[in-house]
Design an enzyme around this catalytic site. Structure first.
Site, PDB file in Angstrom:
ATOM      1  CG  HIS A 195       0.378   5.482  30.031  1.00 16.65           C
ATOM      2  ND1 HIS A 195      -0.308   6.447  30.714  1.00 16.65           N
ATOM      3  CD2 HIS A 195       1.623   5.956  29.872  1.00 16.65           C
ATOM      4  CE1 HIS A 195       0.500   7.451  30.952  1.00 16.65           C
ATOM      5  NE2 HIS A 195       1.676   7.187  30.459  1.00 16.65           N
ATOM      6  CD  GLU A 421       9.950  16.118  12.868  1.00 17.61           C
ATOM      7  OE1 GLU A 421       9.521  15.500  13.846  1.00 17.61           O
ATOM      8  OE2 GLU A 421      10.482  17.250  12.948  1.00 17.61           O
ATOM      9  CG  ASP A 445       5.550  15.326  13.964  1.00 21.15           C
ATOM     10  OD1 ASP A 445       4.344  15.412  14.270  1.00 21.15           O
ATOM     11  OD2 ASP A 445       6.466  15.513  14.786  1.00 21.15           O
ATOM     12  CB  CYS A 492      14.639   8.800  14.224  1.00 18.06           C
ATOM     13  SG  CYS A 492      14.095  10.457  13.819  1.00 18.06           S
TER      14      CYS A 492
HETATM   15  C1  PEP Z   1       8.680  11.897  14.395  1.00 19.27           C
HETATM   16  O1  PEP Z   1       7.925  12.851  14.210  1.00 19.27           O
HETATM   17  O2  PEP Z   1       8.624  10.833  13.757  1.00 19.27           O
HETATM   18  C2  PEP Z   1       9.736  11.982  15.430  1.00 19.27           C
HETATM   19  C3  PEP Z   1      10.666  11.055  15.537  1.00 19.27           C
HETATM   20  O3  PEP Z   1       9.639  13.014  16.302  1.00 19.27           O
HETATM   21  P1  PEP Z   1       8.615  13.025  17.559  1.00 19.27           P
HETATM   22  O4  PEP Z   1       7.929  11.707  17.585  1.00 19.27           O
HETATM   23  O5  PEP Z   1       9.429  13.310  18.752  1.00 19.27           O
HETATM   24  O6  PEP Z   1       7.699  14.162  17.171  1.00 19.27           O
HETATM   25 MG    MG Z   2       8.305  14.708  15.216  1.00 20.94          MG
END
Ligand code: PEP
Ligand code: MG
Length: 560
Positions: A195, A421, A445, A492
């Site tokens: 947070h 990932e 990930d 992303c």
């Molecule tokens: C990631 O793993 O980088 C991703 C964008 O998915 P999340 O953070 O939602 O696991």
């Molecule tokens: Mg992920």
């Protein structure tokens, strides 16, 4: 490494995980002490009802106070204050505390004991629940202070601009911060998704977490905090420090002037997109310079749902996000339930190791209907929209999984992609790309699995760094496969929010960058200031480095 002596001027430099870029120079302040619970003395039976009433009135006062602050705050700050007010009125926590009081424990001690029971439970659940432990302990301290008649714990308002160092900060502390007085934040604990990090990002205060040696710096010591590099220089030369602050302010002004669409200085298009979680976050992203949505985390919209939302209800939600960017790119990710994001309406069973278990696309094996209904809802949302959404699956591990998913998307007229990932997918990116229309690299990930290090762990923050050479090589493999196949490869994960790393990613063949909308302008401005060839040189230099810090430095000098 968490601290080092700079040989040139023999300065102490502490390092942590960079969260919000920006440079600040000011004296250090520490938050006030938390209330101490006095030793327990058995409460006589006749007084226990009154003691329980005293507790419930204190908990109510704290909940009301937090709710009032939530109403005065905005965005993430309002959300976390509201969630903390919810903790202060949580029936299970109140019930456990009252039970202890009725057994003779004084109210303050009962609050402390009940809180630790819940903290243990949250810690065992891991992931997002474990991150709530700080919030819960903050609520405990507020209720205990109320019971003891002590001042409300938290961050005092300084007389002059200061840099706030703390073990950890509760949302109720951070949410009320004034960015003109608290010009930098460093916490010993907390990860990039804590947070503290979320609110510092919203308030635009340069911030570092996982600053393990923070405790060595006394209140009043002047420090230079560099939120982009993740360093705190203790007692630097004042003139040099002020020059660095001025340079960072110039960069901030450039970022404020940046306008999309994203491209390098020599015109190579690099889409700068936003990560969203519902219609509201998509609409607020659309007010910024982003060109579309690179990741819509659909599971986050359903975290509090006991039952699976109907196809119609899902379709309406997806349409809201599509309509926030008419005619633009919107990438919808199918449910990434499990591990740190369990959903109540998905049977996750009992798993020893949920991060390596049945999460993301793997749920479709045991419950194919869940995925089919979600794809039906996305297809329904796409009907009549100005542009067709792209759809991608999380946690794909093989080309065969990618093929099955793509077939299900295409039978509904949807553009199909998968997330990279799992390192296995990066290593076989050519085979996976042959099955789908695009891929998007989830660096959070990908890093966790490549380095075998829990992404939520503060202790392992040095390993869960996307600048790790192994992670950069996996991205390189994927980027190269995308270029060879002539298919888009996006990023992303949080890596896309790091302006310097964004340039390296472009050099590695990435065609779009998707991050928190608030981080997009800094990324767009940095990429817009360099040529594609410079990005390639930066990528080469970073790949040749043997550790994250060296990779950062090599990339920075290749771009300068
Ligand atoms: C990631 O793993 O980088 C991703 C964008 O998915 P999340 O953070 O939602 O696991
Ligand atoms: Mg992920």
């Amino acid at each position: 490494m968490t601290s080092q002596q700079s040989p040139a001027r023999d300065l102490l430099v502490l390092s942590g995980t960079p969260v919000v870029p920006g440079v600040a120079y000011a004296p250090v302040m520490w938050p006030g002490a938390r209330p101490e619970v006095p030793p327990a003395v058995d409460v006589p039976e006749d007084d226990r009802d009154a003691e329980a009433a005293r507790f419930s009135s204190a908990a109510q006062t704290v909940a009301d106070r937090l709710r009032t602050r939530a109403a005065q705050a905005q965005g993430a700050a309002a959300e976390v204050l509201g969630a903390n007010a919810g903790l202060a009125s949580d029936k299970a926590w109140i019930g456990t505390t009252e039970k202890l009081i009725r057994a003779g424990t004084p109210a303050a001690n009962a609050v402390a004991a009940a809180t630790e029971q819940f903290a243990d439970m949250f810690t065992k659940l891991g992931g997002l629940m474990a991150e709530r432990v700080t919030d819960l302990r903050d609520v405990r301290d507020r209720v205990v202070a109320e019971l003891l008649g002590s001042p409300e714990p938290g961050v005092p308002v300084p007389d002059a601009p200061s840099i706030l160092l703390a073990d950890d900060l509760a949302p109720a502390d951070t949410a009320g911060l004034d960015p003109t007085l608290i010009v930098g934040i460093g916490t010993r604990l907390g990860g990039a998704t804590s947070h503290t990090a979320i609110i510092a990002r919203q308030l635009g205060i340069p911030c570092i977490v996982g600053l393990t040696q923070a405790g060595t710096v006394d209140a009043g010591t002047p420090v230079l905090l560099d939120g982009g590099a993740g360093t705190v220089t203790v007692a630097p030369d004042e003139g040099e420090a002020r020059l660095l602050v001025a340079e960072s302010e110039r960069e901030a002004a450039e970022i404020a002037r940046w306008r999309g669409p994203g491209h390098t200085s020599d015109g190579a298009a690099i889409a700068v997109l936003a990560n969203v979680q519902d219609g509201a976050t998509a609409r607020s992203a659309a007010e910024r310079q982003v060109e579309g949505v690179g990741l819509f985390r659909t599971e986050l919209a359903f975290l509090d749902r006991a039952d699976e939302p109907s196809v119609d209800e899902q379709a309406a939600l997806y349409r809201e996000v599509i309509d926030a960017f008419p005619g633009r790119k919107v990438v919808i990710r199918t449910l990434d339930a499990g591990s740190d994001k369990p959903l109540k309406f998905v049977d996750h069973g009992d798993e020893e190791n949920p991060a390596l278990g049945v999460r993301g696309i793997r749920i479709a094996e045991g419950d194919p209907g869940l995925l089919e209904r979600q794809l039906d809802a996305i297809a329904a949302a796409a009907e009549g929209a100005q542009s067709a959404p792209w759809v991608m699956a999380p946690m794909i591990a093989t080309a065969a999984e990618a093929r099955d998913f793509a077939a299900q998307c295409r039978s509904r007229g949807l553009v199909a992609g998968v997330m990279v990932e799992v390192p296995a997918v990066a290593l076989c990116a050519d085979a996976v790309l042959a099955e789908v229309d695009f891929v998007s690299i989830g660096t959070n990930d990908l890093t966790q699995y490549a380095m075998a290090a829990d992404r939520m762990s503060t202790e392992l923050a040095a390993l869960t760094d996307p600048w790790q050479p192994a992670v950069l090589r996996l991205i390189e493999l994927t980027g190269r496969a995308g270029t060879a196949a002539g298919k888009p490869v996006g990023v992303c994960g949080e890596a896309a929010a790091d302006p310097l790393l964004a340039c390296v990613l472009v050099g590695l063949g990435i065609t779009s960058l998707s991050c928190a909308a608030g981080a997009a302008a800094a990324v767009g401005a940095r990429v817009g200031g360099v040529t594609l060839q410079q990005c390639r040189w930066a990528a080469e230099a970073a790949l040749a480095a043997t550790d994250p810090q060296a990779a950062r430095e090599a990339a920075r000098s290749a771009l300068s």
